[in-house]
Motif scaffolding. Structure first.
Motif, PDB file in Angstrom:
ATOM      1  N   CYS A  50     -41.243  36.884  14.154  1.00 25.52           N
ATOM      2  CA  CYS A  50     -42.067  37.518  13.124  1.00 25.52           C
ATOM      3  C   CYS A  50     -42.681  38.806  13.637  1.00 25.52           C
ATOM      4  CB  CYS A  50     -43.185  36.580  12.673  1.00 25.52           C
ATOM      5  SG  CYS A  50     -42.576  35.180  11.758  1.00 25.52           S
ATOM      6  N   ARG A  51     -43.129  38.778  14.872  1.00 24.57           N
ATOM      7  CA  ARG A  51     -43.776  39.977  15.399  1.00 24.57           C
ATOM      8  C   ARG A  51     -42.782  41.108  15.650  1.00 24.57           C
ATOM      9  NH1 ARG A  51     -45.544  38.674  20.230  1.00 24.57           N
ATOM     10  NH2 ARG A  51     -45.070  36.449  20.033  1.00 24.57           N
TER      11      ARG A  51
ATOM     12  N   LEU B 263     -40.545  41.838  13.601  1.00 21.10           N
ATOM     13  CA  LEU B 263     -40.236  42.448  12.301  1.00 21.10           C
ATOM     14  C   LEU B 263     -41.239  43.559  12.001  1.00 21.10           C
ATOM     15  CD1 LEU B 263     -39.506  39.204  10.279  1.00 21.10           C
ATOM     16  CD2 LEU B 263     -37.845  40.918  10.983  1.00 21.10           C
TER      17      LEU B 263
ATOM     18  N   LEU C  49     -44.123  45.783  10.518  1.00 21.95           N
ATOM     19  CA  LEU C  49     -45.474  45.344  10.189  1.00 21.95           C
ATOM     20  C   LEU C  49     -45.611  44.920   8.728  1.00 21.95           C
ATOM     21  CD1 LEU C  49     -48.002  45.080  11.829  1.00 21.95           C
ATOM     22  CD2 LEU C  49     -48.714  47.331  11.009  1.00 21.95           C
TER      23      LEU C  49
ATOM     24  N   SER D 182     -43.588  43.792   6.556  1.00 19.20           N
ATOM     25  CA  SER D 182     -42.816  42.701   5.961  1.00 19.20           C
ATOM     26  C   SER D 182     -42.939  41.379   6.711  1.00 19.20           C
ATOM     27  CB  SER D 182     -41.346  43.113   5.879  1.00 19.20           C
ATOM     28  OG  SER D 182     -41.072  44.258   6.604  1.00 19.20           O
ATOM     29  N   ARG D 183     -43.807  41.315   7.684  1.00 22.66           N
ATOM     30  CA  ARG D 183     -43.917  40.078   8.464  1.00 22.66           C
ATOM     31  C   ARG D 183     -44.317  38.886   7.620  1.00 22.66           C
ATOM     32  NH1 ARG D 183     -47.013  42.421  13.715  1.00 22.66           N
ATOM     33  NH2 ARG D 183     -45.348  43.922  14.066  1.00 22.66           N
TER      34      ARG D 183
ATOM     35  N   PRO E 221     -45.709  32.662   9.986  1.00 16.09           N
ATOM     36  CA  PRO E 221     -44.776  31.775  10.691  1.00 16.09           C
ATOM     37  C   PRO E 221     -44.601  30.432   9.988  1.00 16.09           C
ATOM     38  CG  PRO E 221     -46.289  32.789  12.239  1.00 16.09           C
ATOM     39  CD  PRO E 221     -46.745  33.177  10.881  1.00 16.09           C
TER      40      PRO E 221
ATOM     41  N   LEU F 202     -39.530  39.135   1.735  1.00 13.45           N
ATOM     42  CA  LEU F 202     -39.126  39.484   3.096  1.00 13.45           C
ATOM     43  C   LEU F 202     -37.716  40.065   3.109  1.00 13.45           C
ATOM     44  CD1 LEU F 202     -39.523  39.236   6.238  1.00 13.45           C
ATOM     45  CD2 LEU F 202     -38.360  37.048   6.046  1.00 13.45           C
TER      46      LEU F 202
ATOM     47  N   LEU G  75     -32.432  42.405  13.444  1.00 12.39           N
ATOM     48  CA  LEU G  75     -33.586  42.888  14.202  1.00 12.39           C
ATOM     49  C   LEU G  75     -33.325  44.234  14.838  1.00 12.39           C
ATOM     50  CD1 LEU G  75     -35.127  39.838  16.094  1.00 12.39           C
ATOM     51  CD2 LEU G  75     -36.025  41.102  14.155  1.00 12.39           C
TER      52      LEU G  75
ATOM     53  N   SER H 177     -47.663  50.107  17.785  1.00 11.81           N
ATOM     54  CA  SER H 177     -47.128  48.966  17.054  1.00 11.81           C
ATOM     55  C   SER H 177     -45.645  48.810  17.349  1.00 11.81           C
ATOM     56  CB  SER H 177     -47.436  49.097  15.567  1.00 11.81           C
ATOM     57  OG  SER H 177     -46.266  49.307  14.837  1.00 11.81           O
TER      58      SER H 177
ATOM     59  N   ARG I  80     -43.734  45.618  18.927  1.00 18.88           N
ATOM     60  CA  ARG I  80     -42.527  45.042  18.313  1.00 18.88           C
ATOM     61  C   ARG I  80     -41.414  44.903  19.337  1.00 18.88           C
ATOM     62  NH1 ARG I  80     -43.230  48.330  13.905  1.00 18.88           N
ATOM     63  NH2 ARG I  80     -41.471  49.649  14.416  1.00 18.88           N
TER      64      ARG I  80
ATOM     65  N   TRP J 295     -38.328  37.343  21.927  1.00 20.81           N
ATOM     66  CA  TRP J 295     -37.416  36.645  21.009  1.00 20.81           C
ATOM     67  C   TRP J 295     -36.066  36.420  21.678  1.00 20.81           C
ATOM     68  CZ3 TRP J 295     -35.716  33.999  16.993  1.00 20.81           C
ATOM     69  CH2 TRP J 295     -34.421  34.229  16.501  1.00 20.81           C
TER      70      TRP J 295
END
Lengths: 541, 451
Positions: free
Chosen positions: B20-21, B23, B25, B27-28, B31, B51, B119, B235, B239, B246
């Motif tokens: 999620c992080r 993605l 900002l 559209s997050r 969780p 999303l 991603l 930011s 990410r 991830w």
């Protein structure tokens, strides 16, 4: 007249193209403004590396690009442009005579052909007076500007300075001198070094007057500018050798007003008469006089002067380094074997639940494959051309033969692939029939969208494009634009062919008078709208 | 309790959190949405539609339009998934109000993660623009892209009657003028850009670049205005960190996704995918949903035509050369050339050609990314005095990087090809129009002189 149906499509396609262009220009304008602001308060002294580029015809479809640079150049470009015009004129003359002969034979002079010829000639002749134009452009602004300038010049005392150096500089356009002089005056006290600039100004003035005393006033004006530049240089940061060697021009100070004026001229190419040119030069003067970003405040220094002191804020430097390090790590990051295995297992499982008629290749992949094949095609045809040149030895001849055979097989492989792709593309239709939801009309389900960006976006690394000279940068930009323009032209051409030809044929079939339409269609379809054919009516009334 | 469902309470939330992080900002998702989606809870579906919509919009249109209705959003997502070849019929049958189907959406999302490297693409697309960027090709150009799909155009308003052809000529002239102005502006921009690069050369701490970009120069000029840029950079940095995290935890997520599939299998008693499909095939041949499919076929046909022409040309030349060659060989035989030497030479040539061709074949069959897509514009002084970057992974970089002269050559070739194409089209027209003129009574057409 063109029927509404066909015109609608053409008009909208052209309007769309115009909008796209305008859109692009708006964006560009923004970035231009930004860049100008960055260089803006510092645009007096610029090492110019353009000198070689000025007369370069890379700008094939534009002869007058450098209008803002200086009228001098403008003049020289004109005279180049002139050459073919004169030749054409000659040819035109011959043609006219031939036509007249034809007419005489027919023993009747009709209005139409004469008009046409006349019009064509008129177009040419307006093009063909550059001599007059040149002289006028030189003179007109002078009369207005030289007065204040000369006053300034004379108010200064004299001290000799190397006049040799002066000759190394590209002379400044008269119409901008005023501004520059003013500015150097204002700036000098601000920098608390009033002596030095004044000396410089004086010096060069002297040099100029001795050299150019007998030439006309504008030259003096220009020299003064150079002097102003010199003064700036003198009070600026430590000189770089670059400065000295390269010629100065004030292209830099070309701000929006100037390019605006250039555009203005371009806007009515047919109005390219001497009068209008002079006019635009003159009118732009007052504007140039008070461009806000030019009024220097005491601290403003040029980017050029400051360049050795430039430093990014520490916070930014820190963030930047961390950020770019992370990008690098991410680029190198590979999916672990374990991750790949589990992921693939999942994906395979989910794909077994897909509709069985789902083609194995997706539209996205088809597009990508086609792009590959497009590139392959250009590569192959390029190789073909390269290979097909004279060979002297039997060895090279044999090699050529083998290579060509190889190319042949590659071509047929590509063709096979294309066939597969075509089948796949067609079967996409069947997938729609299968998988479309039951929510009413299936076409309502369709949303057009843009394909993926080209280039491999799933790779995180961004390639670097290295350039090492302004010319390279200019070439790249011009070529890219040219390519885009040609693509658009080809598209428009295709639409015009399908729309206009039938109209013409229809009219002809119905025995309408089509000469106007014919002429227009001919120029649009065959000459890119640039030149006209001559139609000669031979019927005697 | 639900959290235990995946069997790995620790790593799974961490993996989903990292995902999620990573993605963008805006559209997050929360969780928790993932857990809800596993059990197909309807409350998770609107969020998942949103999303998917916002992510795909970023990739496909460069920006998210908030104003779109949920119905439009869903249609868009479905079209894009179809475009990428997603084939689960259940997904396409989800209602257009977005009320249900969270599990289907989770599956689609996960499939995209793998299939289109979601991603990575998002990171690339949203890269903060602190550098001076340009593109290596013109395919990304708005000017062209919007052209491709233009078979049917929106009707022009106020065009009910006939139009004077001179109006078209006028429009065409205006267009030409626009292009010229664009050219002037671009040249101007080049000049300014170059100046900024040259003046700031040597000032940048990044040694591979060495100079400031426009944005960076502006940063120096107006440091106060750059709070936002710094925020964006920060930011992005986080990410990227999340992305690395991830990558470590990915296996856990995929294992969990398998349990999602298991849960689904248990839940499904209704018709299998195949049943649905066979039912639907009875639908009349629906128009292509993927809108440019028509164009694609057209494009394929065009390319096929071109290739056939090329193939024919090759065929002619090869036949001709072959017979010439045989003639020559006969001549040679008479000269009684040393046979061994001869076959050796032939072998050598074969080898050389093979090498050449294998390279060519590789180039023809693989995506040539090199001359496509965005790139970072870097000024590098030719003089050796300028510092070169540190030697880290130089070779690797060189593979990726492009020099201006390379690009110029490529573009020149392209330009020449297009020019030829246009000339050819015009020539065809000239031919046709000459025929037309011949058919006209008492009119002689004198074409303009060739330049």
């Amino acid at each position: 007249m063109v029927p509404a149906g066909c015109a609608r499509r053409l008009v909208s396609i052209l309007n769309r193209a115009l909008e796209d262009c305008a859109e692009q220009r708006r964006k560009l304008d923004h970035s231009l403004n930004q860049c100008q602001a960055l260089l803006g308060d510092c645009s007096l002294i610029v090492p110019q590396c353009l000198s070689g580029t000025q007369s370069r015809p890379g700008s094939r479809f534009l002869l007058k690009i450098h209008v803002p640079e200086s009228p001098k150049l403008e003049v020289s470009t004109k005279s180049e442009e002139n050459e073919p015009a004169a030749k054409e004129l000659e040819e035109l003359e011959l043609l006219t005579r031939a036509l007249e002969k034809v007419l005489r034979v027919r023993k009747s002079v009709l209005e139409t052909p004469l008009q046409t010829v006349g019009a064509a000639e008129g177009e040419k002749t307006s093009d063909k007076k550059p001599a007059a134009k040149a002289s006028i452009t030189e003179q007109v602004p002078v009369s207005k500007e030289s007065i204040p300038k000369t006053i300034k010049v004379t108010s200064l005392s004299k001290k000799p300075v190397t006049s040799k150096k002066a000759s190394a500089y590209v002379l400044k356009a008269p119409y901008r001198t005023d501004l520059d002089v003013k500015r150097s005056h204002r700036k000098a006290p601000a920098q608390q070094s009033s002596r030095i600039p004044r000396v410089a100004v004086k010096g060069s003035t002297k040099g100029t007057s001795s050299q150019q005393a007998k030439t006309n006033v504008p030259v003096m004006g220009r020299k003064v500018i150079y002097a102003a530049a010199g003064s700036q240089q003198a009070c600026g940061s430590p000189r770089s050798p670059l400065c000295k060697e390269q010629s100065f021009a004030f292209g830099d100070s070309t701000n929006h007003e100037n390019s605006g004026a250039a555009n203005l001229q371009l806007a009515n190419p047919e109005k390219n008469s001497p009068g209008s040119l002079a006019e635009s030069l003159v009118t732009q003067n007052p504007m140039a006089g008070d461009i806000p970003e030019w009024s220097p405040t005491p601290q403003t220094c040029t980017l050029w002067e400051k360049r050795s002191l430039l430093k990014l804020p520490p916070l930014y430097r820190k963030t930047y380094s961390r950020n770019s390090r992370l990008w690098e790590t991410c680029c190198l990051c590979q999916t672990s074997a374990a991750a790949a295995a589990t992921r693939n297992h999942f994906v395979e499982r989910i794909q077994t639940t897909f509709c069985p008629s789902t083609p194995t290749i997706s539209p996205a992949e088809i597009e990508e494959e086609i792009n590959v094949l497009h590139d392959a095609y250009s590569l192959l045809s390029h190789r073909f051309k390269a290979e097909n040149t004279g060979h002297t030895t039997w060895q090279s001849e044999y090699e050529c033969l083998l290579t060509l055979e190889g190319l042949q097989t590659t071509v047929s492989q590509c063709l096979n692939k294309l066939q597969q792709l075509r089948r796949a593309a067609e079967s996409q239709g069947r997938l729609q029939a299968c998988c479309i939801g039951d929510a009413g009309c299936p076409s309502a389900d369709c949303t057009p969208f843009r394909g993926q960006q080209c280039g491999n976006m799933s790779v995180l690394a961004v390639p670097l494009l290295y350039y090492s000279s302004l010319q390279e940068l200019r070439d790249i930009t011009a070529l890219k634009l040219q390519v885009a323009m040609l693509c658009q032209k080809i598209n428009i051409q295709k639409v015009m062919i399908t729309e206009l030809l039938p109209v013409l044929e229809y009219r002809l079939h119905h025995k309408d008078s089509v000469s106007h339409l014919y002429r227009a269609v001919y120029t649009l379809l065959c000459e890119g709208g640039e030149r006209f054919p001559v139609l000669l009516h031979t019927r005697v009334f | 309790m639900q959290r235990r469902a995946g069997g790995r309470a620790g790593p799974l939330p961490a993996a989903i959190g990292a995902l999620c992080r990573a993605l963008p900002l805006g559209s997050r998702p929360a969780p928790d949405t993932f857990r809800l989606a596993k059990f197909d809870r309807p409350q998770a579906s609107p969020e998942l539609w949103r999303l998917l919509y916002s992510l795909l919009k970023q990739i496909h249109e460069g920006g998210c339009t908030k104003s779109d209705t949920i119905d439009t959003q869903i249609r868009f997502v479905k079209s894009v998934l179809r475009y990428h070849g997603y084939g689960r019929p259940e997904f396409y049958q989800l209602p257009s109000d977005g009320s249900v189907g969270s599990r289907e959406l989770l599956l689609a999302f996960s499939w995209l993660l793998h299939r289109i490297n979601l991603l990575e693409q998002l990171l690339s697309v949203n890269r903060v623009k602190i550098r001076d960027e340009t593109s290596l090709c013109t395919c990304g150009d708005n000017l062209l892209k919007s052209w491709k799909g233009m078979t049917e155009l929106a009707p022009e308003h106020g065009l009910k009657n006939e139009v004077d052809i001179r109006y078209l000529q006028w429009l065409n002239g205006r267009l030409r003028f626009q292009w010229r102005s664009l050219h002037v502006d671009y040249q101007e921009q080049c000049k300014l850009l170059y100046k900024i690069h040259v003046y700031t050369n040597g000032s940048h701490m990044d040694q591979t670049v060495g100079h400031f970009s426009v944005t960076e120069t502006d940063l120096i000029r107006q440091p106060d205005n750059y709070k936002q840029l710094m925020q964006l950079l920060e930011s992005e940095t986080s990410r990227l960190e999340a992305f690395l995290e991830w990558k470590q935890l990915e296996p856990v997520y995929w294992q969990w996704m398998e349990t999602v599939l298991d849960t689904m299998a248990e839940d499904v008693f209704t018709c299998s995918a195949q049943d649905i499909c066979s039912k639907k095939t009875t639908l009349a041949n629906a128009p292509l949903c993927y809108c440019s499919a028509d164009n694609i076929v057209e494009e394929i046909d065009q390319l096929t035509k071109d290739l056939v022409i090329l193939g024919d040309g090759l065929c002619d030349v090869v036949t001709c050369k072959k017979s010439e060659w045989h003639e020559k060989i006969k001549g040679r035989e008479r000269e009684l050339l040393d046979e061994k030497e001869f076959s050796e030479a032939i072998g050598k040539i074969h080898k050389a050609v093979e090498l050449k061709l294998s390279e060519l074949k590789y180039q023809c069959a693989h995506k040539k990314n090199k001359m496509h897509g965005p790139c970072r514009l870097v000024f590098k002084d030719k003089h050796p005095a300028s510092k070169m970057g540190f030697g880290r992974s130089r070779a690797k970089e060189a593979l990726m990087n492009v020099s201006a002269s390379e690009l110029i050559n490529e573009l020149r070739m392209k330009e020449a090809r297009l020019e030829k194409e246009l000339k050819q089209l015009q020539e065809e027209c000239r031919h046709k129009l000459t025929e037309v003129a011949d058919g006209m009574d008492s009119v002689i057409c004198i074409p303009p002189m060739k330049r």
